[in-house]
Structures are given as C-alpha cells and as structure tokens.
Enzyme design. Structure first.
Site, short mmCIF file in Angstrom:
data_model
loop_
_atom_site.label_atom_id
_atom_site.label_comp_id
_atom_site.label_asym_id
_atom_site.label_seq_id
_atom_site.Cartn_x
_atom_site.Cartn_y
_atom_site.Cartn_z
N TYR A 72 0.86 -1.19 0.00
CA TYR A 72 0.00 0.00 0.00
C TYR A 72 0.89 1.23 0.00
O TYR A 72 1.83 1.33 0.79
CB TYR A 72 -0.91 -0.01 1.23
CG TYR A 72 -1.66 1.28 1.44
CD1 TYR A 72 -2.85 1.52 0.77
CD2 TYR A 72 -1.18 2.27 2.30
CE1 TYR A 72 -3.55 2.71 0.96
CE2 TYR A 72 -1.86 3.45 2.49
CZ TYR A 72 -3.04 3.67 1.82
OH TYR A 72 -3.71 4.86 2.00
N HIS A 73 0.59 2.20 -0.87
CA HIS A 73 1.45 3.37 -1.06
C HIS A 73 1.04 4.50 -0.13
O HIS A 73 -0.06 5.05 -0.25
CB HIS A 73 1.36 3.84 -2.50
CG HIS A 73 2.55 4.60 -2.98
ND1 HIS A 73 3.05 5.71 -2.32
CD2 HIS A 73 3.37 4.42 -4.06
CE1 HIS A 73 4.10 6.16 -2.97
NE2 HIS A 73 4.32 5.40 -4.03
N GLY A 74 1.90 4.87 0.82
CA GLY A 74 1.66 6.03 1.66
C GLY A 74 1.93 7.31 0.90
O GLY A 74 2.35 7.30 -0.26
N GLU A 109 -2.54 6.61 -5.55
CA GLU A 109 -2.84 6.18 -4.18
C GLU A 109 -2.09 7.03 -3.16
O GLU A 109 -2.62 7.38 -2.11
CB GLU A 109 -2.46 4.70 -4.02
CG GLU A 109 -2.95 4.06 -2.75
CD GLU A 109 -2.75 2.55 -2.79
OE1 GLU A 109 -3.71 1.84 -3.16
OE2 GLU A 109 -1.62 2.09 -2.50
#
Length: 359
Positions: A156-158, A229
């Site tokens: 998951y891309h912060g 994202e």
C-alpha cells in the site's frame, strides 16, 4: 544649540535631524540649520551608537509576549511542511554519495559483478538507522520473503513511500539481496536522481522489463496504486488501484508468487492536504505530476507486516490474480490498522505500555 556637548549631539542627532535637548519631539532639519560646528560632527562610532539606541528603543516597543505566542503557534506548522523537505535532502545526499562512489570506482573493475554492492549496503545501513531512530521500525514476517528465487512484492502506497525504502534496506541487510523496484516515470526526470535510481535498482517497469527481472531470479517490489494512491488516499486507507493488473500479468508470465505487504500507520507518518483534492486529482490525471502538498514527518510507530505468499496458479487470469491480491491487502489493512488513522494514537504506539493492533 550652542550649549550642546558632543555627547548630547551623539544622542540627539538622528539622520537629517537634530533633536531639541528638552523636547525630542521638536527637531531642526540640520540641512536647513546649516553644517554643524566641528565639535558637533559625529564620528562613525557615535553614529553606530545612535543606531544601536534606535534598535533598543524599537525592541522595547514590541510586544514580546505576542511574538512568543506566535512562534509557539506556528512552529509545529512550519515543522510539518519542513520535514518532507528533509526527506528529499536525505535522498539527495544518497545521490551525492552514489556519484562519489561511482567516481571512486571508475577505473577499478567498473563493470564487474557487484559494482554497486558497497553503496547499496551503505545506503541500506543509513535507512535502517533512520527508521529505527525516528519510527522504531519493525518488519514482521521477514522470513516469508525468500532468500533465493523471484517474487513480486506489492504494498500500500503512503503519501511518501518511506516504508518501501525501509523494506528494501531490511532485505538488503538481512537477506543479502537487492530488491528491484518500480518507480513512477516522473522520478526519472528529477535532476540528480539518475545515478541514485541506478544504484538502488529502480526502473519505470514495463511488463516485459518486469518479467525479465523476475525470470532472472530477482525480487520485484511495486505499489499497484502508485502516485494516485499516494496523493489521494487518506487516513481511511482506501486502496486506489484503478483496476491495474500489470503486476499480476508479470507474476503470471514469470510464474512467481505475489507477497502482499502493509505498513501500519504509514498514513500517519506523512499526509497530503485534503483541500482542493478533487481539483488536484483532475490535474494529476492530465499531467501525471504529484502536485498535492505533503506534510508530516511525524515520528509515529511503523510496522511492516508481510502477508502469506499468493502462489502461482495457472488457472487464474491476471485480472483474477490482481483481485485476489487486492483482497489480501485489504484484509491486512483491516487486521493491522485502526480506521480511521490517528496521528496522536500512532505516536503513543512508540511507548512500551501502549498495545498496538498487531493481530
């Protein structure tokens, strides 16, 4: 004026005016009054003294309590926007190191195997130290990542993918292998980054190139959500893959497993401003540039969880495999992340008495 002493003139003279010794509000324009007698002419030392007196008087009129309160109020805001700049400076320091390293080795076995190994280990050591000090970083389930053989790692891309840097560093130091990374194309247009990206094995990553990397036996890490994202997800940790399945096509063609990764509190470390988000999203779709302002750098607790590998299944299409990987990542978020994310709670997780959501 005839009875003034030199000290009187030193104190009373102010630029073009000579103040009345009785009433400082009354003054005589010395240009009209005429040239002062020699004994009243001011030396540079006396002018400096007069200037310092003026500064002292000005400071005395300031409301110091108000200034202190404004500094106290705005310092956290300034720091929040300053820390992302520090990360960029940190990356540029790596780029500089790579340039120096490359130059030092230029005439000694320049194209031999392991040319970048020393630089990679050094950079990984820097990132591990930074992650430990600032975030108390942990990676749980590192044993699920193979020490040999290929695999696709998805995460998951912060707002900033600092967890990706930490993951690559851990794998480099403890698995003794360098993970290949897929980066957004705009990175390759950033001045000075070319050598750094070459050193840490970052590439734009077409499907054909990724398959080639995997068939060569390397690990490949990427975020299907990418910059979209990073810029437009929020503390609710919404996955924004936009039906992307290129990573799944790579895994199917190379016949390798997919390993999902999720870093707890990654959205509390850095965030993007929500103001004007819809407009910025439209702008991003046209320009593909990350224009949403980033703030943060909060020293929250970060933990990366390594999910169970999704093995290659010849019966699954790339679309089905991508959906399965998305569901696995969504389940990891639901298991390990409290929704909505909260910066203060994430900060308290650095304390030993706070029990984080780890199960």
């Amino acid at each position: 004026m005839e009875n003034l002493t030199a000290q009187d003139v030193m104190v009373l003279y102010d630029g073009n005016f000579l103040y009345d010794p009785v009433d400082r509000n009354t003054c005589i324009n010395w240009a009209v009054f005429g040239k002062l007698p020699v004994k009243y002419e001011l030396t540079m030392r006396e002018l400096l003294y007069e200037y310092l007196v003026w500064i002292q008087d000005t400071i005395a009129t300031l409301d110091l309590d108000l200034i202190k309160w404004l500094i106290w109020l705005f310092t956290p805001i300034v720091v929040m926007f300053l820390l992302p700049v520090v990360i960029v400076i940190f990356l540029y320091s790596h780029a500089l190191f790579c340039h120096i390293y490359k130059s030092r080795r230029r005439l000694v076995d320049a194209y031999s195997r392991g040319f970048w190994t020393g630089a990679q280990i050094s950079i990984s050591t820097f990132w591990e130290a930074q992650s430990s000090i600032w975030h108390g970083y942990e990676i749980i389930g590192l044993d699920k990542i193979p020490s040999e053989g290929p695999a696709v790692l998805i995460y998951y891309h912060g707002a900033l993918p600092i967890d990706c840097y930490y993951i690559i560093a851990k794998i480099c130091l403890y698995k003794r292998r360098m993970t290949r990374c897929i980066g957004d194309r705009f990175l390759f247009n950033v001045p000075g980054f070319k050598t750094l990206l070459e050193c840490v094995c970052v590439s734009p990553g077409s499907v054909a190139e990724c398959v080639k990397v995997l068939k060569a036996g390397h690990l490949l890490i990427l975020s299907p959500g990418g910059v979209r994202e990073a810029q437009f997800s929020d503390e609710y940790y919404e996955i924004l893959w936009n039906n992307r399945c290129g990573f799944a096509k790579c895994a199917v063609e190379a016949q390798v497993p997919i390993i999902p990764l999720f870093t707890q509190n990654i959205r509390e470390s850095f965030r993007t401003l929500s103001i004007g988000r819809s407009y910025l999203m439209k702008l991003y779709e046209k320009t593909r540039l990350p224009l949403a302002p980033i703030y943060g750098g909060f020293p929250v607790k970060l933990r990366t969880f390594v999910g169970d590998p999704i093995p290659y299944d010849p019966n699954l299409t790339p679309q089905q495999l991508a959906k399965k990987a998305e569901e696995a990542l969504r389940e990891m978020i639901a298991t390990h992340q409290k929704i909505p994310g909260n910066v203060f709670r994430a900060l308290t997780e650095r304390l030993s008495f706070h029990k984080a959501k780890t199960e």
